[in-house]
Design an enzyme around this catalytic site. Structure first.
Site, PDB file in Angstrom:
ATOM      1  N   CYS A   1      -1.382  -6.149   1.048  1.00  0.00           N
ATOM      2  CA  CYS A   1      -2.580  -5.379   0.749  1.00  0.00           C
ATOM      3  C   CYS A   1      -3.353  -5.836  -0.493  1.00  0.00           C
ATOM      4  O   CYS A   1      -2.873  -6.611  -1.314  1.00  0.00           O
ATOM      5  CB  CYS A   1      -2.267  -3.898   0.612  1.00  0.00           C
ATOM      6  SG  CYS A   1      -1.323  -3.227   1.980  1.00  0.00           S
TER       7      CYS A   1
ATOM      8  N   LEU B   1      -2.272  -5.076   4.882  1.00  0.00           N
ATOM      9  CA  LEU B   1      -1.447  -6.003   5.652  1.00  0.00           C
ATOM     10  C   LEU B   1      -0.250  -5.197   6.127  1.00  0.00           C
ATOM     11  O   LEU B   1       0.600  -4.811   5.329  1.00  0.00           O
ATOM     12  CB  LEU B   1      -0.995  -7.182   4.791  1.00  0.00           C
ATOM     13  CG  LEU B   1      -0.041  -8.196   5.450  1.00  0.00           C
ATOM     14  CD1 LEU B   1      -0.715  -8.898   6.617  1.00  0.00           C
ATOM     15  CD2 LEU B   1       0.458  -9.213   4.435  1.00  0.00           C
TER      16      LEU B   1
ATOM     17  N   GLU C   1       5.469  -3.186  -2.119  1.00  0.00           N
ATOM     18  CA  GLU C   1       6.538  -2.595  -1.326  1.00  0.00           C
ATOM     19  C   GLU C   1       7.483  -1.834  -2.251  1.00  0.00           C
ATOM     20  O   GLU C   1       7.825  -2.316  -3.336  1.00  0.00           O
ATOM     21  CB  GLU C   1       7.354  -3.675  -0.589  1.00  0.00           C
ATOM     22  CG  GLU C   1       6.571  -4.533   0.381  1.00  0.00           C
ATOM     23  CD  GLU C   1       6.201  -3.821   1.670  1.00  0.00           C
ATOM     24  OE1 GLU C   1       6.708  -2.699   1.902  1.00  0.00           O
ATOM     25  OE2 GLU C   1       5.404  -4.381   2.440  1.00  0.00           O
TER      26      GLU C   1
END
Length: 656
Positions: free
Chosen positions: A2, A55, A82
């Site tokens: 992202c 993404l 993440e």
């Protein structure tokens, strides 16, 4: 994963629709970071707008769409990265009464903020992240970055508006963006080949330091980033509370931490693989992956036809032994050179670590089969892999006892002859010297030794070792080098040995500002997510507790990593000198890149643009080109110095 962006316009003169359109345009510049989805949100009354590109990695459903609102409506987030332990956090939050709509880590983060508040929640996150969090109740904006700096976040004020984003191109897309090139930061760039945090190439635009939170309430008083984790404190605590067990116990503990870090980073709803160079770090990561995987791990390597730069054969041997699904691509000089025009846009500000080229190529190769790739970065800094840790310390042991006046006199004597004169002198006696004393370009090495002799202390020597241009203020017109972590001793960890201080300083400077920037831009430039198990903060904290003797001895570094890896890979496959991940820039500049470089380095152009004193640059360029095999003269290799200038010039070209 992202790209994030947004702004807070405290004038509050735009409609919600206009603000959403601007945020959307800013986020579209980050399409390469998140091609799967995008969104924008705005609150005209507050003047805040958030933009996001996604993404999809975990929870590919629409429930993972951002900007995302918390279940109670208090928080709105745009998040890049993440949270690897999100499943554990989710189970704990469910026990506390929280309910979840989807399966994303972003939703878990929002619930964690609701339950524990930002500071306590962030300290529980194990991951790589950069996020912007709007608190609708308190009317404050929080910007936050992960502990080691894996994910980027820029910010700065344009008048009464705060801008932020994953890359500078997002900030530049704001309609009223205007900023001059920061000449002081340019001087830092020429010293380090990257622009150190917190500076950027633009005046008034900054990088958020790793492990900090910037909180702004919209007032005219501009706040400063506040740390929530400190590498300095961890390093100092590691000395006073060092690991007391045996080397075998340390290896067992380290292997368990590595195994857990790798396993957490293998959670994904998309295809996953790993970069494999055949070196200690990447081979260890792949060995851990293959151990927990039920099928062959996909591994990727770039090879070069120039033997001195090629590690592909070593990687292939490791892959065959571990049984991975291995892909290698041998790159021609033409294919590597074709990457160079992409670099200014890819890196978004001047960046001149030439291994950016193979890093992009291996990322491009991997993206053809996977969306996530694990890498071995961080092992050199944590476990003692760089050559300077060995010979830098040894040199100072040899010369440190000599009075500084004597060392200065010896250095002056060595520089009384130019490197070319020394080269010519050695050319007459080379045949009489033993092989171990025969070196290419001995004049350069003697001048380098003279620099070291002139250093007043080992810390100054370290700074010299990690510097390219030694006096960049002379080169950059109107510049003055600002303070950095390498020059401000108040930011140094108090550690007992020179090697430990070098490793610490690399961890808080070279690692986040060079290595991790290189990996992030190269991978996200092709919509590939890179994950770095060595930088799991629990592993970092353990590594900083290990005695230096468990990392480095007379035979080299990474002792414990080697001990672990040898359980999975035969020693003969990995025991070799460190090569690095380079390309033959020196030869390219004399060959296929010569015309391109000549145009960017022309005296007329340099004087017209007004950033550089052109004479030292032209002198370096002339010395680099002079001499070839036909005339018997040894060539001067100024590739690092020249690549710094060329990457700025190329970046400058792309701005207009």
């Amino acid at each position: 994963m992202c790209g994030i962006t947004g702004f807070w316009d405290t004038s509050r003169q735009k409609s919600a629709l206009d603000m959403q359109v601007i945020a959307q345009k800013m986020s579209e510049t980050l399409l390469h970071r998140g091609p799967d989805d995008g969104g924008a949100w705005a609150d005209a009354a507050a003047g805040i707008a958030l933009g996001h590109r996604r993404l999809g990695i975990v929870d590919l459903s629409p429930q993972g769409h951002q900007p995302m609102v918390s279940a109670n409506g208090r928080y709105i987030i745009v998040f890049n990265g993440e949270i690897y332990n999100f499943l554990d956090l989710r189970r704990e939050l469910e026990r506390l009464g929280h309910r979840f709509r989807g399966g994303s880590d972003t939703e878990v983060m929002l619930a964690a903020f609701t339950e524990w508040g930002l500071q306590q929640a962030v300290q529980q996150f194990n991951g790589m992240f950069a996020f912007a969090l709007w608190d609708c109740q308190e009317r404050v904006l929080h910007l936050c970055r992960d502990r080691l700096g894996e994910k980027p976040l820029y910010y700065g004020w344009m008048g009464k508006t705060l801008l932020f984003g994953s890359e500078l191109k997002a900030l530049k897309a704001y309609p009223h963006f205007h900023s001059e090139i920061n000449r002081d930061a340019l001087a830092l760039f020429l010293r380090h080949n990257y622009i150190p945090t917190p500076y950027s190439i633009y005046q008034g635009i900054y990088k958020l330091p790793p492990a900090t939170v910037l909180t702004w309430n919209g007032s005219e008083t501009r706040s400063s980033p506040i740390p929530y984790w400190s590498a300095k404190q961890i390093a100092e605590s590691g000395v006073t509370n060092s690991f007391a067990g045996s080397e075998a116990e340390a290896a067992e503990k380290l292997e368990a931490l590595l195994q857990e870090a790798v396993k957490l980073r293998m959670v994904a709803d998309v295809p996953l693989g790993a970069f494999l160079s055949g070196g200690i770090d990447s081979s260890t990561i792949v060995a851990m992956m293959q151990r927990v995987s039920s099928q062959p791990v996909k591994t990727f390597t770039i090879g070069f036809y120039e033997n001195s730069y090629n590690e592909a054969a070593y990687a292939k041997a490791v892959a065959q032994h571990l049984g991975t699904d291995h892909t290698e691509l041998y790159v021609t000089p033409e294919e590597a050179l074709a990457v160079i025009p992409k670099l200014p846009t890819l890196y978004d500000e001047p960046f001149s670590d030439s291994s950016q080229i193979p890093t992009f190529l291996v990322s491009q190769l991997a993206r053809g089969q996977v969306t996530v790739a694990l890498s071995g970065d961080g092992g050199d800094e944590l476990f003692g892999g760089y050559n300077r840790y060995f010979w830098g310390s040894k040199i100072w042991q040899l010369i440190g006892w000599i009075p500084s006046t004597v060392r200065q006199f010896a250095g002056d004597a060595l520089t009384s002859l130019s490197p070319d004169k020394w080269n010519q002198a050695f050319s007459h006696i080379d045949s009489l010297l033993p092989a171990q004393l025969q070196h290419p370009n001995p004049g350069d090495k003697l001048h380098k030794l003279a620099e070291i002799l002139a250093m007043p202390n080992p810390d100054a020597m370290y700074r010299g070792l990690v510097s390219h241009w030694k006096n960049p203020e002379v080169l950059v017109i109107g510049s003055r080098e600002p303070s950095t972590v390498l020059t401000d001793s108040l930011n140094w960890a108090h550690l007992p040995s020179f090697i430990q201080r070098m490793m610490y300083l690399d961890t808080v400077s070279y690692l986040p500002d060079d290595i991790l920037v290189k990996v992030d831009r190269a991978t996200m430039g092709v919509a590939l997510e890179a994950r770095v198990p060595m930088l799991d903060h629990r592993l970092v904290e353990f590594a900083l507790r290990l005695p230096l003797s468990m990392k480095i001895n007379n035979s080299g570094g990474k002792r414990l990593l080697r001990k672990i890896l040898c359980k999975y890979v035969p020693r003969n496959l990995i025991e070799r000198p460190k090569m690095g991940f380079g390309v033959p820039i020196d030869r390219w500049l004399r060959g296929s890149l010569r015309d391109w470089a000549e145009e960017l380095l022309s005296s007329e152009r340099l004087q017209r643009e007004g950033f550089f004193n052109h004479q030292p640059i032209r002198q370096k360029w002339k010395e680099h080109l002079d001499g070839d095999d036909s005339d018997g003269l040894r060539q001067r290799n100024w590739q690092y110095y020249l690549w710094d200038i060329l990457m700025f010039q190329s970046w400058l070209d792309a701005q207009y």
